[in-house]
Design a protein around this motif. Structure first.
Motif, PDB file in Angstrom:
ATOM      1  N   ALA A  18       1.033  -1.058   0.004  1.00 16.92           N
ATOM      2  CA  ALA A  18      -0.208   0.106  -0.146  1.00 16.92           C
ATOM      3  C   ALA A  18       0.686   1.146   0.050  1.00 16.92           C
ATOM      4  N   VAL A  19       0.621   2.022  -0.967  1.00 13.80           N
ATOM      5  CA  VAL A  19       1.648   3.289  -1.079  1.00 13.80           C
ATOM      6  C   VAL A  19       2.060   3.928   0.184  1.00 13.80           C
ATOM      7  N   VAL A  20       1.031   4.159   0.937  1.00  8.53           N
ATOM      8  CA  VAL A  20       0.969   4.931   2.285  1.00  8.53           C
ATOM      9  C   VAL A  20       1.677   4.314   3.104  1.00  8.53           C
ATOM     10  N   CYS A  21       1.721   2.946   3.246  1.00  9.32           N
ATOM     11  CA  CYS A  21       2.304   2.232   4.475  1.00  9.32           C
ATOM     12  C   CYS A  21       3.955   2.043   4.417  1.00  9.32           C
ATOM     13  N   PRO A  22       4.587   2.645   5.388  1.00 11.06           N
ATOM     14  CA  PRO A  22       6.044   2.676   5.646  1.00 11.06           C
ATOM     15  C   PRO A  22       6.621   1.342   5.725  1.00 11.06           C
ATOM     16  N   TYR A  23       5.847   0.576   6.194  1.00 13.66           N
ATOM     17  CA  TYR A  23       6.443  -1.035   6.245  1.00 13.66           C
ATOM     18  C   TYR A  23       6.643  -1.690   4.760  1.00 13.66           C
ATOM     19  N   ALA A  24       5.643  -1.555   4.036  1.00 13.55           N
ATOM     20  CA  ALA A  24       5.807  -1.737   2.768  1.00 13.55           C
ATOM     21  C   ALA A  24       6.661  -1.002   1.955  1.00 13.55           C
ATOM     22  N   HIS A  25       6.826   0.221   2.236  1.00 13.70           N
ATOM     23  CA  HIS A  25       7.874   0.932   1.696  1.00 13.70           C
ATOM     24  C   HIS A  25       9.273   0.202   1.995  1.00 13.70           C
TER      25      HIS A  25
ATOM     26  N   GLN B   8      22.834  14.278   7.504  1.00 13.48           N
ATOM     27  CA  GLN B   8      23.306  13.951   6.476  1.00 13.48           C
ATOM     28  C   GLN B   8      23.010  12.743   5.905  1.00 13.48           C
ATOM     29  N   TRP B   9      22.832  11.787   6.692  1.00  8.63           N
ATOM     30  CA  TRP B   9      22.359  10.406   6.341  1.00  8.63           C
ATOM     31  C   TRP B   9      21.037  10.471   5.521  1.00  8.63           C
ATOM     32  N   LYS B  10      19.994  11.288   5.861  1.00  9.35           N
ATOM     33  CA  LYS B  10      18.583  11.389   5.204  1.00  9.35           C
ATOM     34  C   LYS B  10      19.115  11.946   3.780  1.00  9.35           C
ATOM     35  N   LYS B  11      19.918  12.819   3.765  1.00 11.38           N
ATOM     36  CA  LYS B  11      20.395  13.520   2.351  1.00 11.38           C
ATOM     37  C   LYS B  11      21.047  12.618   1.430  1.00 11.38           C
ATOM     38  N   ALA B  12      21.826  11.517   2.299  1.00 16.51           N
ATOM     39  CA  ALA B  12      22.674  10.813   1.057  1.00 16.51           C
ATOM     40  C   ALA B  12      21.802   9.613   0.626  1.00 16.51           C
ATOM     41  N   ILE B  13      20.762   9.085   1.684  1.00 22.01           N
ATOM     42  CA  ILE B  13      19.986   7.939   1.072  1.00 22.01           C
ATOM     43  C   ILE B  13      18.872   8.244   0.181  1.00 22.01           C
ATOM     44  N   LYS B  14      18.243   9.497   0.386  1.00 16.77           N
ATOM     45  CA  LYS B  14      17.302  10.207  -0.196  1.00 16.77           C
ATOM     46  C   LYS B  14      17.539  10.310  -1.757  1.00 16.77           C
TER      47      LYS B  14
ATOM     48  N   ALA C 273      13.565   6.080  -7.190  1.00 22.12           N
ATOM     49  CA  ALA C 273      12.415   5.486  -7.992  1.00 22.12           C
ATOM     50  C   ALA C 273      11.226   5.327  -7.612  1.00 22.12           C
ATOM     51  N   ILE C 274      10.971   5.327  -6.128  1.00 21.39           N
ATOM     52  CA  ILE C 274       9.546   5.175  -5.552  1.00 21.39           C
ATOM     53  C   ILE C 274       9.233   6.249  -4.643  1.00 21.39           C
ATOM     54  N   ALA C 275       9.808   7.334  -4.672  1.00 15.60           N
ATOM     55  CA  ALA C 275       9.725   8.283  -3.847  1.00 15.60           C
ATOM     56  C   ALA C 275       8.421   8.984  -3.908  1.00 15.60           C
TER      57      ALA C 275
ATOM     58  N   LEU D 110      11.845  -0.811  -1.080  1.00 19.94           N
ATOM     59  CA  LEU D 110      13.286  -0.364  -1.374  1.00 19.94           C
ATOM     60  C   LEU D 110      14.374  -1.455  -1.390  1.00 19.94           C
ATOM     61  N   VAL D 111      14.240  -2.188  -0.805  1.00 18.82           N
ATOM     62  CA  VAL D 111      15.041  -3.516  -0.618  1.00 18.82           C
ATOM     63  C   VAL D 111      15.037  -4.307  -2.297  1.00 18.82           C
ATOM     64  N   LEU D 112      13.694  -4.477  -2.735  1.00 17.52           N
ATOM     65  CA  LEU D 112      13.532  -4.854  -4.003  1.00 17.52           C
ATOM     66  C   LEU D 112      14.281  -4.063  -4.898  1.00 17.52           C
ATOM     67  N   GLN D 113      13.884  -2.706  -4.906  1.00 17.05           N
ATOM     68  CA  GLN D 113      14.782  -1.831  -5.686  1.00 17.05           C
ATOM     69  C   GLN D 113      16.126  -1.820  -5.776  1.00 17.05           C
ATOM     70  N   GLU D 114      16.687  -1.942  -4.436  1.00 21.72           N
ATOM     71  CA  GLU D 114      18.321  -1.586  -4.327  1.00 21.72           C
ATOM     72  C   GLU D 114      18.751  -3.009  -4.800  1.00 21.72           C
ATOM     73  N   LYS D 115      17.870  -4.223  -4.857  1.00 24.86           N
ATOM     74  CA  LYS D 115      18.769  -5.210  -5.359  1.00 24.86           C
ATOM     75  C   LYS D 115      18.457  -5.563  -7.014  1.00 24.86           C
ATOM     76  N   GLY D 116      17.684  -4.756  -7.398  1.00 22.99           N
ATOM     77  CA  GLY D 116      17.314  -4.775  -8.855  1.00 22.99           C
ATOM     78  C   GLY D 116      16.453  -6.089  -9.178  1.00 22.99           C
ATOM     79  N   ILE D 117      15.694  -6.478  -8.175  1.00 21.69           N
ATOM     80  CA  ILE D 117      14.880  -7.638  -8.356  1.00 21.69           C
ATOM     81  C   ILE D 117      13.604  -7.438  -9.180  1.00 21.69           C
ATOM     82  N   ASP D 118      13.184  -8.068 -10.093  1.00 19.21           N
ATOM     83  CA  ASP D 118      12.030  -7.772 -11.082  1.00 19.21           C
ATOM     84  C   ASP D 118      10.932  -8.353 -10.025  1.00 19.21           C
TER      85      ASP D 118
END
Length: 221
Positions: A9-16, A187-193, A200-202, A20-28
């Motif tokens: 669910a797009v609003v759910c931070p847990y699903a987010h 600084q961490w927030k800026k870097a990861i953002k 890709a999903i922000a 993010l992990v799927l995106q980072e790993k490049g998993i289809d």
């Protein structure tokens, strides 16, 4: 059809987190959006708790975001998102637990509490947790690197980040931004953002302010 399906669910931070992990790993993956106010019939056959995220991988079902993320990291090991060293891996799991049991509840309490006294107590609690992160994570684990474990992004970073993307709603409705004194967190927030997986999903700050309106009312001017 992709091998992986994620119910989200797009609003759910847990699903987010898991997206993010799927995106980072490049998993289809196939993304199935769930309306949490009107869940489809039979959804508990996929997610026994009736919550998102839930993952289907072939015949396997996995639910709970922290468990899903470790599963993905083991089944799709590259790039690795947990340290190899046992003590560092233990530290990562401690921080994930800290997010789930301390940081997120304080964030949610502040946003959702209707009483000013409850809000003030939650602000103090959340400030305390930010101070702990600044000193114990970025002061001791990160070295000069931008992420929780230094130069390499990890599951810990993706565990916390969704709440920081939603922080503008907390600032808008409760008048509580990330304090200036927590320079390393900022600084961490800026870097990861800026990571491709995050971009890709922000969603915009306006998106969260609008979506969280039903949980809170704006701070009086």
């Amino acid at each position: 059809m992709a091998e992986i399906k994620i119910y989200s669910a797009v609003v759910c931070p847990y699903a987010h987190r898991s997206r993010l992990v799927l995106q980072e790993k490049g998993i289809d993956f196939d993304l199935i959006e769930i309306n949490l106010q009107n869940k489809p019939e039979g959804f508990t056959n996929i997610s026994p708790y009736g919550k998102v995220p839930a993952l289907v991988h072939g015949e396997n079902r996995v639910w709970e975001s922290a468990v899903i993320n470790e599963y993905l990291n083991e089944v799709f090991p590259n790039p690795p998102l947990l340290p190899n060293n046992p003590i560092d891996k233990a530290q990562a799991r401690i921080w994930i637990d800290f997010a789930n049991t301390r940081f997120v509840p304080a964030f949610s309490t502040l946003l959702r509490s209707p009483e000013i006294e409850q809000q003030e107590a939650a602000k103090q609690e959340l400030y305390k947790h930010l101070e702990f992160i600044e000193k114990e994570a970025f002061g001791k684990l990160s070295g000069e690197g931008p992420y929780w474990f230094g130069e390499s992004v990890s599951l810990v970073d993706f565990t916390f980040y969704p709440w920081f993307e939603r922080w503008p709603a907390l600032k808008h409705y409760r008048g509580f931004g990330v304090p200036e004194e927590f320079a390393r967190i900022r600084q961490w927030k800026k870097a990861i953002k800026q990571r491709e997986s995050v971009v890709a999903i922000a969603n915009s700050k306006e998106f969260y302010i609008e979506r969280y309106a039903r949980f809170a009312t704006p701070v009086a001017a």
